[in-house]
Design a protein around this motif. Sequence first.
Motif, PDB file in Angstrom:
ATOM      1  N   ASP A  33       0.838  -1.186   0.000  1.00 45.08           N
ATOM      2  CA  ASP A  33       0.000   0.000   0.000  1.00 45.08           C
ATOM      3  C   ASP A  33       0.885   1.254   0.000  1.00 45.08           C
ATOM      4  O   ASP A  33       1.673   1.433   0.917  1.00 45.08           O
ATOM      5  CB  ASP A  33      -0.921  -0.019   1.222  1.00 45.08           C
ATOM      6  N   PRO A  34       0.826   2.109  -1.011  1.00 50.59           N
ATOM      7  CA  PRO A  34      -0.091   1.993  -2.126  1.00 50.59           C
ATOM      8  C   PRO A  34       0.418   1.021  -3.191  1.00 50.59           C
ATOM      9  O   PRO A  34       1.617   0.727  -3.252  1.00 50.59           O
ATOM     10  CB  PRO A  34      -0.139   3.417  -2.673  1.00 50.59           C
ATOM     11  N   VAL A  85      -8.911  -1.165  -4.627  1.00 49.89           N
ATOM     12  CA  VAL A  85      -8.287  -1.408  -3.322  1.00 49.89           C
ATOM     13  C   VAL A  85      -8.411  -0.171  -2.433  1.00 49.89           C
ATOM     14  O   VAL A  85      -8.773  -0.263  -1.254  1.00 49.89           O
ATOM     15  CB  VAL A  85      -6.808  -1.805  -3.485  1.00 49.89           C
ATOM     16  N   GLU A  86      -8.115   0.990  -2.997  1.00 49.24           N
ATOM     17  CA  GLU A  86      -8.218   2.226  -2.221  1.00 49.24           C
ATOM     18  C   GLU A  86      -9.652   2.510  -1.809  1.00 49.24           C
ATOM     19  O   GLU A  86      -9.914   2.966  -0.688  1.00 49.24           O
ATOM     20  CB  GLU A  86      -7.662   3.395  -3.044  1.00 49.24           C
ATOM     21  N   MET A  87     -10.599   2.242  -2.706  1.00 48.78           N
ATOM     22  CA  MET A  87     -12.007   2.472  -2.382  1.00 48.78           C
ATOM     23  C   MET A  87     -12.455   1.595  -1.224  1.00 48.78           C
ATOM     24  O   MET A  87     -13.076   2.066  -0.267  1.00 48.78           O
ATOM     25  CB  MET A  87     -12.876   2.194  -3.622  1.00 48.78           C
ATOM     26  N   ALA A 164     -10.431  -5.771  -0.143  1.00 49.65           N
ATOM     27  CA  ALA A 164      -9.128  -5.138  -0.394  1.00 49.65           C
ATOM     28  C   ALA A 164      -8.015  -6.178  -0.454  1.00 49.65           C
ATOM     29  O   ALA A 164      -7.122  -6.101  -1.307  1.00 49.65           O
ATOM     30  CB  ALA A 164      -8.832  -4.106   0.700  1.00 49.65           C
ATOM     31  N   ARG A 165      -8.072  -7.162   0.438  1.00 45.04           N
ATOM     32  CA  ARG A 165      -7.049  -8.215   0.437  1.00 45.04           C
ATOM     33  C   ARG A 165      -7.096  -9.033  -0.854  1.00 45.04           C
ATOM     34  O   ARG A 165      -6.061  -9.325  -1.466  1.00 45.04           O
ATOM     35  CB  ARG A 165      -7.264  -9.129   1.645  1.00 45.04           C
ATOM     36  N   LEU A 166      -8.289  -9.401  -1.304  1.00 44.34           N
ATOM     37  CA  LEU A 166      -8.426 -10.200  -2.520  1.00 44.34           C
ATOM     38  C   LEU A 166      -7.999  -9.410  -3.758  1.00 44.34           C
ATOM     39  O   LEU A 166      -7.390  -9.964  -4.676  1.00 44.34           O
ATOM     40  CB  LEU A 166      -9.877 -10.672  -2.668  1.00 44.34           C
ATOM     41  N   LEU A 167      -8.307  -8.130  -3.785  1.00 44.18           N
ATOM     42  CA  LEU A 167      -7.905  -7.303  -4.929  1.00 44.18           C
ATOM     43  C   LEU A 167      -6.394  -7.098  -4.957  1.00 44.18           C
ATOM     44  O   LEU A 167      -5.782  -7.072  -6.032  1.00 44.18           O
ATOM     45  CB  LEU A 167      -8.628  -5.964  -4.869  1.00 44.18           C
ATOM     46  N   LYS A 168      -5.771  -6.947  -3.786  1.00 44.90           N
ATOM     47  CA  LYS A 168      -4.310  -6.868  -3.743  1.00 44.90           C
ATOM     48  C   LYS A 168      -3.689  -8.165  -4.245  1.00 44.90           C
ATOM     49  O   LYS A 168      -2.674  -8.159  -4.956  1.00 44.90           O
ATOM     50  CB  LYS A 168      -3.843  -6.592  -2.314  1.00 44.90           C
TER      51      LYS A 168
END
Length: 404
Positions: A33-34, A85-87, A164-168
């Motif tokens: 992140d980011p 992820v940010e959203m 967020a974890r899955l998108l990362k």
Amino acid sequence: MATITQASSFLSYQKGRRITRSTIQMPKKLNTDPLSLPKLPSQSHGVSSGVQDLRSKTSLNQETTDPVAVVEKLYLIMEVVADRVEMHKNIGEQRNNWNSLLLTSINAITLSAATMAAIAAHHGAYVDVLKLSSSFMYIAVTGMLIVMNKIQPSQLAEEQRNAARLLKQLHGQIQTKLAVSTPTLDYVNAAMAEVLAIDRAYPLPLLGVMLEKFPAKAQAAVWWPEKPSNPAKGKRGKNGWNEGLEDEMKEIIRVLEMKDKADYLRLDEKFLMLNKMLALSGPLLTGVGAIGSAFLGSSYHDPWAVVAGVACGVVATVVNSIEHGGQVGMVVEMYRSNAGFFGMVEESIESNLKEEDVEKRDDGELFEMKLALQLGRSIQELRDLAASTTTNEKDMKEFGSKLF
């Protein structure tokens, strides 16, 4: 999972053949992140001539053969994933703040209402004012509780953390694909389908598409697209697959289905019932407290009114603290996601086993290693687990996962 970053990549051509060279470097410090996007390879380093060479060898549609167009689409997906992820991260923090602020406010109002009811019970000079104030505060906190119990802010925050974890994770997989191989249009379509599947599994809006917080039955989360596959016809011995590995994978599916997934669904069902009870009890107690406060001072109902106006407020504060301070909704979502993880692992194994063409399956050795790491085991431990399974569920003492 470790984040893989692309240190450098370039294409060169020698004697009419394209040679792809890449260097992958593990970061010394994990930092997701980011998210960063690797630089798009320039056409000045041999890509332009390579594309012309490929075009001269095929007459297929440009959309399916142009490697630069495919890479551009994949970079576009990566940008969207990074934005998602940010959203999810920002909205997750906001909803976690909702949980803290609403719980603090509701408990403060409830205790204030109970205190006013206790003072009014002594028939002070301003008993009517205290009675009305206490009743109004109880009515207000009842409405706030109904809304809070409906949306379950702690569960919403956990949903956004999972998304967020899955998108990362997807972002890292795309980076790896760009670093070590040439992506195809099929991979681009698969990556886009995964993004949309995560969007459906963990929606951002509340109105209209919010996940049901109190379903009739606990079910595992599903955040991956359905993968069509053909029945296997017995092709073996290629791409790292053989009959022994296939039998091992089948046994792993049985263990995950009968032990790990079933256990998390059972726990999820229990916490779901607890959350339902607490969600109903809180507004009910504050509602009774509002009625009790209204009857304070009456000669006939006064003893019961005192009990309802004071005791119900105190008990309601305890119930709300357990439900939202203990984040029971978050626990429900955590167990649901864990069960979904094992469902995803089962489906990935089944999709490989059902694939007719063995060459189209994932590499057998790499797939076995990936599965072992996902379950927190070594490859030998995974094989020992498959060898020790029995047909009787009661005789299965060991769970598939050692990670959680």
